[in-house]
Design a protein around this motif. Structure first.
Motif, PDB file in Angstrom:
ATOM      1  N   LEU A   1       0.777  -1.049  -0.113  1.00  0.00           N
ATOM      2  CA  LEU A   1       0.042   0.076   0.108  1.00  0.00           C
ATOM      3  C   LEU A   1       0.785   1.367   0.089  1.00  0.00           C
ATOM      4  O   LEU A   1       1.976   1.142   0.748  1.00  0.00           O
ATOM      5  CB  LEU A   1      -0.965  -0.088   1.338  1.00  0.00           C
ATOM      6  N   SER A   2       0.378   2.264  -0.830  1.00  0.00           N
ATOM      7  CA  SER A   2       1.270   3.427  -0.652  1.00  0.00           C
ATOM      8  C   SER A   2       0.739   4.464   0.527  1.00  0.00           C
ATOM      9  O   SER A   2      -0.067   4.032   1.274  1.00  0.00           O
ATOM     10  CB  SER A   2       0.918   4.277  -2.083  1.00  0.00           C
ATOM     11  N   ASP A   3       1.435   5.444   0.762  1.00  0.00           N
ATOM     12  CA  ASP A   3       1.310   6.207   2.080  1.00  0.00           C
ATOM     13  C   ASP A   3      -0.165   6.836   2.021  1.00  0.00           C
ATOM     14  O   ASP A   3      -0.838   6.899   2.787  1.00  0.00           O
ATOM     15  CB  ASP A   3       2.302   7.411   1.962  1.00  0.00           C
ATOM     16  N   ALA A   4      -0.675   7.040   0.712  1.00  0.00           N
ATOM     17  CA  ALA A   4      -2.053   7.730   0.548  1.00  0.00           C
ATOM     18  C   ALA A   4      -3.056   6.592   0.994  1.00  0.00           C
ATOM     19  O   ALA A   4      -4.134   6.949   1.595  1.00  0.00           O
ATOM     20  CB  ALA A   4      -2.327   8.370  -1.006  1.00  0.00           C
ATOM     21  N   GLU A   5      -2.943   5.569   0.099  1.00  0.00           N
ATOM     22  CA  GLU A   5      -3.750   4.229   0.266  1.00  0.00           C
ATOM     23  C   GLU A   5      -3.887   3.821   1.635  1.00  0.00           C
ATOM     24  O   GLU A   5      -5.062   3.635   2.231  1.00  0.00           O
ATOM     25  CB  GLU A   5      -3.481   3.192  -0.498  1.00  0.00           C
ATOM     26  N   PHE A   6      -2.651   3.801   2.506  1.00  0.00           N
ATOM     27  CA  PHE A   6      -2.642   3.454   3.978  1.00  0.00           C
ATOM     28  C   PHE A   6      -3.452   4.626   4.686  1.00  0.00           C
ATOM     29  O   PHE A   6      -4.084   4.262   5.532  1.00  0.00           O
ATOM     30  CB  PHE A   6      -1.120   3.411   4.411  1.00  0.00           C
ATOM     31  N   ALA A   7      -3.287   5.695   4.387  1.00  0.00           N
ATOM     32  CA  ALA A   7      -3.937   6.859   5.343  1.00  0.00           C
ATOM     33  C   ALA A   7      -5.519   6.692   5.075  1.00  0.00           C
ATOM     34  O   ALA A   7      -6.238   6.658   5.958  1.00  0.00           O
ATOM     35  CB  ALA A   7      -3.432   8.149   4.755  1.00  0.00           C
ATOM     36  N   VAL A   8      -6.007   6.352   3.639  1.00  0.00           N
ATOM     37  CA  VAL A   8      -7.484   6.416   3.366  1.00  0.00           C
ATOM     38  C   VAL A   8      -8.070   5.050   4.172  1.00  0.00           C
ATOM     39  O   VAL A   8      -8.841   5.038   4.798  1.00  0.00           O
ATOM     40  CB  VAL A   8      -7.615   6.189   1.810  1.00  0.00           C
ATOM     41  N   GLU A   9      -7.392   3.693   3.915  1.00  0.00           N
ATOM     42  CA  GLU A   9      -7.920   2.639   4.544  1.00  0.00           C
ATOM     43  C   GLU A   9      -7.734   2.779   6.156  1.00  0.00           C
ATOM     44  O   GLU A   9      -8.798   2.021   6.752  1.00  0.00           O
ATOM     45  CB  GLU A   9      -6.934   1.382   4.365  1.00  0.00           C
ATOM     46  N   LEU A  10      -6.919   3.461   6.698  1.00  0.00           N
ATOM     47  CA  LEU A  10      -6.756   3.643   8.454  1.00  0.00           C
ATOM     48  C   LEU A  10      -8.089   4.437   8.573  1.00  0.00           C
ATOM     49  O   LEU A  10      -8.337   4.139   9.646  1.00  0.00           O
ATOM     50  CB  LEU A  10      -5.262   4.291   8.398  1.00  0.00           C
ATOM     51  N   ALA A  11      -8.158   5.350   7.711  1.00  0.00           N
ATOM     52  CA  ALA A  11      -9.386   6.402   8.269  1.00  0.00           C
ATOM     53  C   ALA A  11     -10.588   5.475   8.248  1.00  0.00           C
ATOM     54  O   ALA A  11     -11.736   5.641   9.019  1.00  0.00           O
ATOM     55  CB  ALA A  11      -9.162   7.528   7.371  1.00  0.00           C
ATOM     56  N   LYS A  12     -10.817   4.754   7.185  1.00  0.00           N
ATOM     57  CA  LYS A  12     -12.125   3.887   6.871  1.00  0.00           C
ATOM     58  C   LYS A  12     -12.310   2.821   8.271  1.00  0.00           C
ATOM     59  O   LYS A  12     -13.243   2.858   8.718  1.00  0.00           O
ATOM     60  CB  LYS A  12     -12.041   3.217   5.692  1.00  0.00           C
ATOM     61  N   ILE A  13     -10.897   2.391   8.840  1.00  0.00           N
ATOM     62  CA  ILE A  13     -11.215   1.420   9.996  1.00  0.00           C
ATOM     63  C   ILE A  13     -11.622   1.857  11.079  1.00  0.00           C
ATOM     64  O   ILE A  13     -12.392   1.661  11.947  1.00  0.00           O
ATOM     65  CB  ILE A  13      -9.779   0.692  10.015  1.00  0.00           C
ATOM     66  N   ARG A  14     -11.118   3.353  11.357  1.00  0.00           N
ATOM     67  CA  ARG A  14     -11.362   4.058  12.523  1.00  0.00           C
ATOM     68  C   ARG A  14     -12.436   4.671  12.486  1.00  0.00           C
ATOM     69  O   ARG A  14     -12.898   5.123  13.262  1.00  0.00           O
ATOM     70  CB  ARG A  14     -10.174   5.168  12.768  1.00  0.00           C
ATOM     71  N   GLY A  15     -13.332   4.671  11.448  1.00  0.00           N
ATOM     72  CA  GLY A  15     -14.579   5.174  11.033  1.00  0.00           C
ATOM     73  C   GLY A  15     -14.605   6.699  10.808  1.00  0.00           C
ATOM     74  O   GLY A  15     -15.797   7.393  11.102  1.00  0.00           O
ATOM     75  N   THR A  16     -13.439   7.393  10.578  1.00  0.00           N
ATOM     76  CA  THR A  16     -13.371   8.726  10.416  1.00  0.00           C
ATOM     77  C   THR A  16     -13.042   9.377   8.604  1.00  0.00           C
ATOM     78  O   THR A  16     -13.185  10.594   8.687  1.00  0.00           O
ATOM     79  CB  THR A  16     -12.067   9.400  11.128  1.00  0.00           C
ATOM     80  N   GLY A  17     -13.305   8.150   8.064  1.00  0.00           N
ATOM     81  CA  GLY A  17     -12.928   8.501   6.377  1.00  0.00           C
ATOM     82  C   GLY A  17     -14.274   8.304   5.707  1.00  0.00           C
ATOM     83  O   GLY A  17     -15.587   7.765   6.239  1.00  0.00           O
TER      84      GLY A  17
END
Length: 237
Positions: A221-237
């Motif tokens: 995963l790229s840095d951008a993809e990592f940030a997007v997926e992490l936000a989705k898991i935390r429910g903030t994306g």
């Protein structure tokens, strides 16, 4: 998607195996007609029957080689075995070293990494431009052209990401509803009950975040993809 499906286009080798399956079946019918009419002796008919049964089994298995997906997991079919994994036990899908019996074939193959670190090699391999000039056993492997290989890898990764996105939603849907009065002010006692903080991380979320970090460290995963997926898991994306 309820049943098992091959999420990519069939390569030339698989198409040839499907045609070969029809050809073997037709040849078996032809030999049966010869035996009924007395043009084929009984010992020869038995010998041809055993050979046809073996050829039919190998060709049929050859025609279904590959990787299949469903809503519940992922399945890889090689010549001798079938392995089925639920999506939650799949940590990553990537390229790895292609080998047979521990011998390096000098190719890359699509590899499934389980959550416990075990690597499972699929029969899908990146083929060579000049395949006729190489001697490599390919009966139980699918050595497809590089563009098709990259397409298959990207498709399987997309299904894996979709499955990871569905897991937090399914876990949230299965959570029990809070009892009446929790998080609201009761007119009878005047006591205000405070709900759990929104930023609290559940055990499932911690596991998903850990898997996501491992994929990011491996470069899946790229840095951008990592940030997007992490936000989705935390429910903030």
């Amino acid at each position: 998607m309820r049943g098992w499906q091959r999420p990519y286009s069939v390569d030339l080798a698989t198409g040839s195996a499907m045609l070969g399956l029809v050809g073997v079946a037709g040849f078996g019918v032809f030999l049966g007609i010869l035996y009924v009419r007395g043009h084929l002796s009984a010992p020869m008919a038995v010998l041809c029957g055993v050979w046809l049964a073996a050829a039919l089994a190998v060709t049929a298995r050859r025609a279904v080689l590959g990787v299949y997906v469903s809503d519940g997991g992922l399945r890889t079919r090689s010549l001798l075995r079938t392995i089925t994994l639920p999506w939650e036990s799949v940590a990553a899908i990537r390229s790895g070293t292609a080998s047979i019996g521990g011998l390096d074939m000098g190719r890359t193959a699509i590899v499934i990494e389980r959550a416990d670190g075990v690597l499972i090699q699929t029969p899908l391999q990146r083929g060579d431009v000049f395949r006729p000039f190489t001697f490599r056993p390919e009966l139980g492997r699918l050595a497809t052209w590089p563009e098709h290989y990259d397409e298959i890898l990207a498709t399987l990764r997309a299904h894996h990401r979709d499955a990871q996105r569905r897991r937090p939603a399914a876990s949230a849907a299965q959570l029990p509803l809070p009892p009446p009065g929790v998080g609201s002010t009761s007119p009878t006692d005047g006591v205000t009950r405070t709900p759990a903080p929104h930023d609290a991380v559940s055990a499932d979320q911690r596991r998903d975040i850990h898997t996501l970090i491992r994929q990011h460290q491996r470069g899946a995963l790229s840095d951008a993809e990592f940030a997007v997926e992490l936000a989705k898991i935390r429910g903030t994306g």
